[in-house]
Design a protein around this motif. Structure first.
Motif, PDB file in Angstrom:
ATOM      1  N   GLY A 107     -13.951  11.741 -18.824  1.00  0.00           N
ATOM      2  CA  GLY A 107     -15.218  12.087 -18.189  1.00  0.00           C
ATOM      3  C   GLY A 107     -15.304  13.561 -17.856  1.00  0.00           C
ATOM      4  O   GLY A 107     -14.295  14.265 -17.817  1.00  0.00           O
ATOM      5  N   ALA A 108     -16.528  14.017 -17.617  1.00  0.00           N
ATOM      6  CA  ALA A 108     -16.745  15.445 -17.382  1.00  0.00           C
ATOM      7  C   ALA A 108     -16.284  15.888 -15.997  1.00  0.00           C
ATOM      8  O   ALA A 108     -15.937  17.049 -15.803  1.00  0.00           O
ATOM      9  CB  ALA A 108     -18.221  15.777 -17.571  1.00  0.00           C
ATOM     10  N   LYS A 109     -16.275  14.976 -15.034  1.00  0.00           N
ATOM     11  CA  LYS A 109     -15.857  15.393 -13.693  1.00  0.00           C
ATOM     12  C   LYS A 109     -14.402  15.833 -13.703  1.00  0.00           C
ATOM     13  O   LYS A 109     -14.058  16.872 -13.139  1.00  0.00           O
ATOM     14  CB  LYS A 109     -16.060  14.263 -12.689  1.00  0.00           C
ATOM     15  N   TYR A 132     -23.572  21.434  -7.973  1.00  0.00           N
ATOM     16  CA  TYR A 132     -22.726  20.222  -8.041  1.00  0.00           C
ATOM     17  C   TYR A 132     -21.382  20.601  -7.381  1.00  0.00           C
ATOM     18  O   TYR A 132     -20.761  21.588  -7.809  1.00  0.00           O
ATOM     19  CB  TYR A 132     -22.560  19.890  -9.532  1.00  0.00           C
ATOM     20  N   TYR A 135     -17.253  22.013  -8.785  1.00  0.00           N
ATOM     21  CA  TYR A 135     -16.778  23.321  -9.246  1.00  0.00           C
ATOM     22  C   TYR A 135     -16.112  24.093  -8.104  1.00  0.00           C
ATOM     23  O   TYR A 135     -15.026  24.649  -8.257  1.00  0.00           O
ATOM     24  CB  TYR A 135     -17.921  24.168  -9.816  1.00  0.00           C
ATOM     25  N   CYS A 184     -24.633  24.782 -15.045  1.00  0.00           N
ATOM     26  CA  CYS A 184     -24.928  23.374 -15.329  1.00  0.00           C
ATOM     27  C   CYS A 184     -26.377  23.298 -15.795  1.00  0.00           C
ATOM     28  O   CYS A 184     -27.289  23.564 -15.027  1.00  0.00           O
ATOM     29  CB  CYS A 184     -24.724  22.544 -14.059  1.00  0.00           C
ATOM     30  N   ASN A 188     -28.065  19.686 -12.228  1.00  0.00           N
ATOM     31  CA  ASN A 188     -27.967  18.774 -11.099  1.00  0.00           C
ATOM     32  C   ASN A 188     -27.601  19.693  -9.931  1.00  0.00           C
ATOM     33  O   ASN A 188     -26.582  20.376 -10.033  1.00  0.00           O
ATOM     34  CB  ASN A 188     -26.855  17.747 -11.336  1.00  0.00           C
ATOM     35  N   ASP A 216     -21.565  23.086 -18.114  1.00  0.00           N
ATOM     36  CA  ASP A 216     -21.631  21.635 -17.910  1.00  0.00           C
ATOM     37  C   ASP A 216     -22.953  21.127 -18.506  1.00  0.00           C
ATOM     38  O   ASP A 216     -24.032  21.410 -17.985  1.00  0.00           O
ATOM     39  CB  ASP A 216     -21.554  21.351 -16.405  1.00  0.00           C
ATOM     40  N   ALA A 218     -23.769  17.841 -19.015  1.00  0.00           N
ATOM     41  CA  ALA A 218     -23.762  16.379 -18.805  1.00  0.00           C
ATOM     42  C   ALA A 218     -25.143  15.754 -19.007  1.00  0.00           C
ATOM     43  O   ALA A 218     -25.244  14.567 -19.319  1.00  0.00           O
ATOM     44  CB  ALA A 218     -23.238  16.054 -17.407  1.00  0.00           C
ATOM     45  N   TYR A 219     -26.220  16.546 -18.837  1.00  0.00           N
ATOM     46  CA  TYR A 219     -27.576  15.993 -18.942  1.00  0.00           C
ATOM     47  C   TYR A 219     -28.282  16.388 -20.230  1.00  0.00           C
ATOM     48  O   TYR A 219     -29.513  16.309 -20.333  1.00  0.00           O
ATOM     49  CB  TYR A 219     -28.402  16.413 -17.711  1.00  0.00           C
ATOM     50  N   SER A 247     -20.467  14.536 -21.253  1.00  0.00           N
ATOM     51  CA  SER A 247     -20.152  13.254 -20.646  1.00  0.00           C
ATOM     52  C   SER A 247     -20.916  12.158 -21.362  1.00  0.00           C
ATOM     53  O   SER A 247     -21.995  12.407 -21.905  1.00  0.00           O
ATOM     54  CB  SER A 247     -20.594  13.315 -19.184  1.00  0.00           C
ATOM     55  N   SER A 249     -21.674   9.553 -19.516  1.00  0.00           N
ATOM     56  CA  SER A 249     -22.141   8.822 -18.331  1.00  0.00           C
ATOM     57  C   SER A 249     -23.647   8.727 -18.238  1.00  0.00           C
ATOM     58  O   SER A 249     -24.192   7.671 -17.932  1.00  0.00           O
ATOM     59  CB  SER A 249     -21.610   9.496 -17.061  1.00  0.00           C
ATOM     60  N   LYS A 250     -24.348   9.839 -18.467  1.00  0.00           N
ATOM     61  CA  LYS A 250     -25.772   9.857 -18.192  1.00  0.00           C
ATOM     62  C   LYS A 250     -26.597   9.506 -19.430  1.00  0.00           C
ATOM     63  O   LYS A 250     -27.694   9.004 -19.302  1.00  0.00           O
ATOM     64  CB  LYS A 250     -26.181  11.219 -17.626  1.00  0.00           C
ATOM     65  N   ARG A 258     -16.168   5.256 -18.546  1.00  0.00           N
ATOM     66  CA  ARG A 258     -15.435   6.516 -18.499  1.00  0.00           C
ATOM     67  C   ARG A 258     -15.124   7.118 -19.869  1.00  0.00           C
ATOM     68  O   ARG A 258     -14.229   6.669 -20.581  1.00  0.00           O
ATOM     69  CB  ARG A 258     -14.107   6.390 -17.713  1.00  0.00           C
ATOM     70  N   TYR A 343     -33.723  14.416 -12.620  1.00  0.00           N
ATOM     71  CA  TYR A 343     -33.807  14.801 -11.211  1.00  0.00           C
ATOM     72  C   TYR A 343     -35.109  15.518 -10.924  1.00  0.00           C
ATOM     73  O   TYR A 343     -35.556  16.357 -11.720  1.00  0.00           O
ATOM     74  CB  TYR A 343     -32.647  15.736 -10.835  1.00  0.00           C
TER      75      TYR A 343
HETATM   76  C1  LIG Z   1     -22.664  13.037 -13.497  1.00  0.00           C
HETATM   77  C2  LIG Z   1     -22.204  14.415 -13.729  1.00  0.00           C
HETATM   78  C3  LIG Z   1     -21.090  14.681 -14.527  1.00  0.00           C
HETATM   79  C4  LIG Z   1     -20.431  13.581 -15.308  1.00  0.00           C
HETATM   80  O1  LIG Z   1     -19.335  13.078 -14.784  1.00  0.00           O
HETATM   81  P1  LIG Z   1     -18.478  11.949 -15.499  1.00  0.00           P
HETATM   82  O2  LIG Z   1     -17.139  12.212 -14.895  1.00  0.00           O
HETATM   83  O3  LIG Z   1     -18.477  12.187 -16.983  1.00  0.00           O
HETATM   84  O4  LIG Z   1     -19.059  10.634 -15.112  1.00  0.00           O
HETATM   85  C5  LIG Z   1     -20.694  15.991 -14.713  1.00  0.00           C
HETATM   86  N1  LIG Z   1     -21.385  17.013 -14.172  1.00  0.00           N
HETATM   87  C6  LIG Z   1     -22.483  16.789 -13.431  1.00  0.00           C
HETATM   88  C7  LIG Z   1     -23.238  17.946 -12.913  1.00  0.00           C
HETATM   89  C8  LIG Z   1     -22.914  15.489 -13.168  1.00  0.00           C
HETATM   90  O5  LIG Z   1     -23.991  15.286 -12.415  1.00  0.00           O
END
Ligand SMILES: *Cc1c(COP(=O)(O)O)cnc(C)c1O
Length: 409
Positions: A107-109, A132, A135, A184, A188, A216, A218-219, A247, A249-250, A258, A343
């Protein structure tokens, strides 16, 4: 006697979501008959798409047979996934990224949080404000951010780049020169973006200063406008100054499954060393590969059925975003984001703080959002709503907001 890492003690408490939780619980106790609508969460709600659950089942069955069982995955990810990512996410957009410049992760986090390890403790980081939190906190844990100042809500060694309506949420090049620049896009919490031209300014700046951009994306799947790049590698010169995080995730609902990846071009060197080789070493030492089952599911994201189903899922959330955006605009709010991101970032009514608006919204409409000040000092006066709920709830939340007594002009 063991000494702990005291940097952890410098971290301010993360009161944002616990305070929200407490306030919401108190409201539920006081109004057991009222139905709360939560537009504060950053988690998806649509289930995993059929093409992906099918791939998951298939992979599970493979694991149950001697002939098709898979043990440890390659540290950097399976070739089948890295190849399809290179083709679909990069080659298709004219980016020259090869499969071996892609590192598969959980995952990206984790990647956004861990990447700082390959840089010296003395590096100065620059972040957008609001931001976010991962970082800054991951660098604070590594002792890179100086001291936290309670009154200002800022770290002494962090370079903050305000992003407000005043500069159209486009960060300005900082006065002090940073080493690591976190961007990012789409953003977000603000839901805003940078155009190709605006991002080019940062790429040129980073190359000129010898800085590294930690990008980043992710979106990325939510981008609707043509002039917003899907990858920083669409920008000429990025391969010598940028690392990109992605990621599943989104775009595909993998928040509980994951999977993510990081792209480090081999041409990116600092101090005569390829950052690719450092991250490969770090990844190989501290990470034992994302699960085979999950990587198979990741590959299904790029199948024809997978792409079609996910396009619908993203469209579902973006219909919510539009409902929020247009509804609030009609109600007289100043609203941002929501076009290339799930968002919506709204300006709270004149004279109110983000938290005061939170309380009014909960009290008068039974709607939960996130106070902008929780993402940084320049988030004060703003408020985040997410498009990740159901359509019915989202539409009702906006109807309720339009009727809020305290907002009647
Ligand atoms: C949701 C999100 C992520 C993604 O996290 P995962 O670990 O891949 O679920 C990464 N960066 C930002 C800014 C996010 O909002």
């Amino acid at each position: 006697m063991v000494k702990i890492n005291e940097n952890y003690l410098k971290l301010p408490g993360s009161y944002l979501f616990s305070t929200i939780g407490k306030k919401v619980n108190a409201y539920i106790q006081a109004h057991p008959d009222k139905r709360i609508i939560r537009l504060g969460i950053g988690d998806v709600t649509q289930p995993i798409a059929p093409a992906i659950t099918y791939a998951l089942h298939e992979a599970v069955d493979e694991m149950g047979h001697k002939e098709t069982f898979h043990g440890y995955a390659p540290d950097l990810g399976y070739g089948f996934l890295r190849e399809i990512i290179a083709k679909e996410d990069y080659a298709a957009r004219g980016c020259n990224i090869s499969p071996d410049e892609i590192f598969i992760s959980d995952g990206a986090k984790s990647d956004c949080g861990n990447i700082q390890e390959i840089f010296d403790e003395s590096c100065r980081i620059a972040v957008c404000d609001p931001v976010y939190p991962v970082y800054v906190d991951s660098n604070a844990m590594a002792g890179r951010t100086g001291e936290y100042e309670e009154e200002t809500g800022r770290w002494s060694r962090v370079i903050y780049m305000p992003c407000t309506a005043h500069n159209h949420f486009v960060p300005e090049l900082p006065q002090e020169t940073p080493d690591l620049i976190y961007l990012c896009v789409p953003n977000n919490p603000t839901g805003t973006t940078l155009t190709r031209d605006q991002l080019k300014v940062w790429v040129d700046y980073a190359n000129q200063k010898g800085a590294v951009i930690l990008y980043d994306a992710a979106y990325e799947a939510y981008i609707a406008q043509d002039d917003v790049p899907h990858s920083i590698f669409e920008i000429q010169g990025a391969e010598t100054c940028a690392i990109e995080f992605r990621s599943f995730s989104k775009n595909a609902g993998f928040t509980g499954v994951r999977l993510g990846f990081t792209v480090i071009p081999k041409a990116l060197e600092r101090g005569g060393v390829a950052l690719h080789s450092l991250w490969a070493r770090r990844h190989g030492t501290k990470f034992n590969g994302a699960p085979y089952i999950v990587q198979k599911a990741g590959a299904a994201v790029y199948s024809e059925e997978g792409k079609a189903q996910l396009k619908e899922q993203v469209a579902y959330y973006m219909r919510n975003a539009k409902t929020i955006y247009t509804g609030l605009k009609e109600a007289g709010y100043e609203v941002y984001g929501g076009v290339n991101a799930p968002y919506i970032w709204l300006k709270v009514p004149e004279g109110m703080t983000s938290w005061e608006f939170f309380d009014r919204l909960l009290e008068e409409a039974g709607v939960v959002g996130t106070p902008g000040s929780g993402f940084g000092p320049n988030g004060e006066g703003y408020f985040r709503l997410t498009a990740f709920g159901t359509y019915e709830n989202t539409a009702e939340a906006i109807e309720r907001m339009k009727k809020m007594p305290s907002l009647k002009k």
